[in-house]
Design an enzyme around this catalytic site. Structure first.
Site, short mmCIF file in Angstrom:
data_model
loop_
_atom_site.label_atom_id
_atom_site.label_comp_id
_atom_site.label_asym_id
_atom_site.label_seq_id
_atom_site.Cartn_x
_atom_site.Cartn_y
_atom_site.Cartn_z
N GLY A 26 1.07 -1.24 -0.54
CA GLY A 26 0.24 0.14 0.09
C GLY A 26 1.12 1.38 -0.15
N ASP A 52 -5.58 2.26 10.45
CA ASP A 52 -6.87 1.96 10.96
C ASP A 52 -7.08 1.39 11.95
OD1 ASP A 52 -9.53 1.82 9.99
OD2 ASP A 52 -8.95 -0.74 9.58
#
Ligand code: 5GP
Length: 178
Positions: free
Chosen positions: A42, A101
């Protein structure tokens, strides 16, 4: 591109913020032995853009840890799939993450990298979803705080696709996918 929903962060806004982050990091890491550790896959797009705005000699390395599969739920289990190639002892490590997150991945990575005895350890994340946090983590350099939505683009995938979008969008699942 059927799953690309509304645009959350435009390309111009990304470019502007990443340039600012690069300038901050350049200022803070003067005279240090900077090693950027990007978290695959990512952070690849973010890391390569960011590195171009850091006007210092630096080393780059990558780690891969287990993350989401085709599902949008975090497993909470972190496993190293690819370790560092470089020695980071006595160097100034900057973890480069795509998004924080729950914080579980970053918490684990910080613990792990501290065990390699760097001179210092800092964290740079492109995105943060603070409302989802399960464990407290410190982000020293942050691109954007975003709401609790599953996002794609600018390195972030859904089922390994959409990483190449130059902007960030909300994932739009059809009823059958949910
Ligand atoms: P955490 O351990 O903080 O819960 O999760 C971190 C990883 O989950 C990120 O590095 C990223 O790979 C994945 N992740 C978390 N939120 C999103 C999101 O909105 N979109 C995508 N594509 N991946 C996410």
């Amino acid at each position: 591109m059927d799953k690309v929903g509304r645009v959350l962060i435009e390309e111009e806004a990304l470019n502007k913020r990443i340039k600012e982050l690069g300038m901050e990091i350049t200022r803070d890491f003067q005279g240090k032995k900077l090693v950027m550790v990007g978290i695959l896959k990512g952070a690849v797009v973010f890391m390569s853009d960011l590195a171009k705005h850091i006007k210092l000699p630096l080393e780059m390395d990558f780690m891969a840890v287990s993350s989401y599969g085709a599902s949008t739920k975090s497993s909470g289990v972190v496993r190293i799939l690819k370790d560092l190639d470089l020695e980071v002892e006595d160097k100034d490590v900057l973890i480069v993450e795509d998004i924080v997150d729950t914080g579980l991945t970053l918490h684990y990575l910080c613990d792990y990298l501290l065990s390699r005895k760097p001179n210092s350890l800092k964290v740079c994340s492109c995105f943060d979803k603070p409302s989802r946090r399960k464990i407290p983590v410190t982000i020293d350099y942050l691109g954007f705080e975003i709401p609790d939505e599953f996002v794609i683009g600018y390195g972030l995938d859904y089922d390994q696709k959409y990483r190449n979008l130059p902007y960030v969008s909300v994932l739009e699942l059809e009823k059958d996918d949910k």
